[in-house]
Each structure stands twice: as structure tokens, then as C-alpha cells.
Design an enzyme around this catalytic site. Structure first.
Site, PDB file in Angstrom:
ATOM      1  N   TYR A 194      -1.934  -0.492  10.428  1.00 36.37           N
ATOM      2  CA  TYR A 194      -1.972  -0.776   8.996  1.00 36.37           C
ATOM      3  C   TYR A 194      -0.735  -0.221   8.309  1.00 36.37           C
ATOM      4  O   TYR A 194      -0.082  -0.912   7.527  1.00 36.37           O
ATOM      5  CB  TYR A 194      -3.243  -0.177   8.389  1.00 36.37           C
ATOM      6  CG  TYR A 194      -3.407  -0.469   6.917  1.00 36.37           C
ATOM      7  CD1 TYR A 194      -3.831  -1.715   6.489  1.00 36.37           C
ATOM      8  CD2 TYR A 194      -3.142   0.505   5.964  1.00 36.37           C
ATOM      9  CE1 TYR A 194      -3.984  -1.991   5.136  1.00 36.37           C
ATOM     10  CE2 TYR A 194      -3.297   0.235   4.607  1.00 36.37           C
ATOM     11  CZ  TYR A 194      -3.722  -1.016   4.201  1.00 36.37           C
ATOM     12  OH  TYR A 194      -3.867  -1.281   2.857  1.00 36.37           O
TER      13      TYR A 194
ATOM     14  N   SER B  75       0.860  -1.184   0.000  1.00 35.93           N
ATOM     15  CA  SER B  75       0.000   0.000   0.000  1.00 35.93           C
ATOM     16  C   SER B  75       0.892   1.227   0.000  1.00 35.93           C
ATOM     17  O   SER B  75       2.034   1.175   0.479  1.00 35.93           O
ATOM     18  CB  SER B  75      -0.879   0.027   1.257  1.00 35.93           C
ATOM     19  OG  SER B  75      -1.573   1.266   1.378  1.00 35.93           O
TER      20      SER B  75
END
Length: 258
Positions: free
Chosen positions: A165, A148
Site C-alpha cells: 500500500y 495517502s
């Protein structure tokens, strides 16, 4: 070799974790369109069944296996079963992921561990199993990690805090580099795709909170579409990328360059 043959995946088996919806299903569509037999894993059987029917409707050969990457003792038996029932895995797409939004000082340890167990530990274990059982004996393979842009940068303070995350995806970015160097002599390439913001079930809450801020910070002024990851996923899964390894490639509408 003709250029189109470099992208041909006929005869290849691609395992895509978290493949029942969202980015994983989009990648399955791309690899299947170019001839791969796709194997999808995810936690929910009904979503897998829907994805399988969808792919078969496109003329793609698909197999599905319900599995939770956070249940570590199930991972090696899963790979063994796929190997026995479908065949050796040529392409591994590590797409399954989890997230949690919370200020760091209030972040529950249980939620931190859930994110790390799926995004890092489960990813490591299934990669290890596929390498051991399939790719190293064959002397070839393609590993594509879905990281990501959150693993390449910090978090905009205007957005919901997602420290677990971001940390986990940073781990995936460097896992990609480290494993690529180790596997280069064994015919296995390891690269990652770093998506920006795409409309998926996982990003629904983030987009509801800050979509306008995201669009303003993105030079293309749009979110990712259902087609925007497919070309790169195909490239990194095919012989067209045979001299690429250890790369973390952002697909973010230019957000990372401003």
C-alpha cells in the site's frame, strides 16, 4: 468573477472511482452539492445503488456503473459508455483503492499484484482513457488523485506493515507530479489529496489494531471526519484551483509535521 462562481460545478460531470462508500462518497456529496453531475464506479452494484439513492435524496444527479479497476480490459469501454450516456468527463477523482497487511518477507505476490493493479495500474489506465476521450479534446479538465500520507512516508513500526500500500501510494504521489507537468500546457490540472486516518471500511482493521497510537501521533488528537476532505476536493475540482497543479496535499490532523 465572483468568488462563489469559482467553486461552481454546474454543468460539469465528475467521475469518482470507488465512489459507493467512504471517502469517495464524501467527495461525491461535496461535488454534487456544488452542482456537478456525479458518476460513481465501484465493484458492488448494491452499494452503488445505495449510494445513488443517498445522493438523489440530497438533490444530486447521480449515475452508477459497476466496474473493477483490476479488470483492465473493461476500463476503456467503461469510459466510452459514460461518455455516450452521461457526457464528457470534466473531473476525474481517482479514489478506488486496495490494501493488504503483511510483513514484507511473507507478503504474497498475488496480494502485492492486487494492490498495484488497483492503486497504480487501474488508476493509470482510467486516467489515460479519460484524457484521450474527454479532457484533451476539450482542452481542459481536473484530475484529483486520492493518494495517502502512506505515500509520503514510511510505516510506523507500531502499526501493521503495509509495504504494498505504501509503495503504491508513493507511486500515485509521483504520478501526480509527472502527469501534472505533462498536462499543464493542455489545460488539465493534476493534484492529489493525501488523507491521514479516516474511519472507513478499508481502515477498520488498522484502527482496531492501532487507533491509540495514531491519536497520540496526531497533534489534533482525532481521526478525520466525514467533512474533512470535502473542501479540498471541491477546491481541486473547481476553477478556484486553476493555478495549482502537481501538488500532493496532506489532510492528516498535523501528523506529518511532527
Amino acid at each position: 468573477m465572483a468568488l462563489k462562481d469559482l467553486f461552481n460545478l454546474t454543468g460539469k460531470t465528475a467521475l469518482i472511482t470507488g465512489g459507493s462508500r467512504g471517502l469517495g462518497l464524501q467527495i461525491a456529496e461535496a461535488l454534487g452539492e456544488y452542482g456537478a453531475t456525479v458518476v460513481l464506479t465501484a465493484r458492488k452494484q448494491h452499494e452503488l445503488d445505495e449510494a445513488k439513492a443517498h445522493l438523489q435524496g440530497l438533490g444530486i444527479t447521480a449515475h452508477v456503473y459497476a466496474n473493477d479497476l483490476g479488470a483492465f480490459d473493461t476500463i476503456d469501454p467503461l469510459v466510452e459508455r459514460i461518455h455516450a450516456e452521461v457526457g464528457p468527463i470534466d473531473i476525474l477523482v481517482n479514489n478506488a483503492g486496495a490494501t493488504w497487511g503483511s510483513p514484507t518477507v511473507d507478503h504474497p505476490l498475488e496480494a502485492w499484484m492486487k494492490v498495484m493493479n488497483v492503486n497504480v495500474n487501474g488508476l493509470f489506465l482510467i486516467t489515460q482513457s479519460v484524457l484521450k476521450r474527454c479532457m484533451l479534446p476539450a482542452g481542459k479538465g481536473r484530475i484529483v488523485n486520492v493518494a495517502s500520507v502512506a505515500g509520503l512516508q514510511g510505516n510506523d513500526p507500531r502499526m501493521a506493515p503495509t509495504v504494498a500500500y505504501n509503495t503504491s501510494k508513493g507511486a500515485v504521489v509521483n504520478f501526480t507530479r509527472a502527469l501534472a507537468a505533462e498536462m499543464a500546457a493542455h489545460g488539465v490540472t493534476v493534484n492529489s489529496i493525501c488523507p491521514g486516518y479516516f474511519p472507513t471500511k478499508m481502515t477498520k482493521g488498522t484502527l482496531a489494531y492501532g487507533e491509540q497510537n495514531i491519536l497520540e501521533a496526531t497533534p489534533m488528537h482525532r481521526l478525520g471526519s466525514q467533512e474533512d476532505l470535502k473542501g479540498l476536493a471541491l477546491l481541486l475540482s473547481s476553477d478556484a484551483s486553476a493555478y495549482m497543479t502537481g501538488q500532493n496535499i496532506a489532510v492528516d490532523g498535523g501528523a506529518g509535521v511532527v
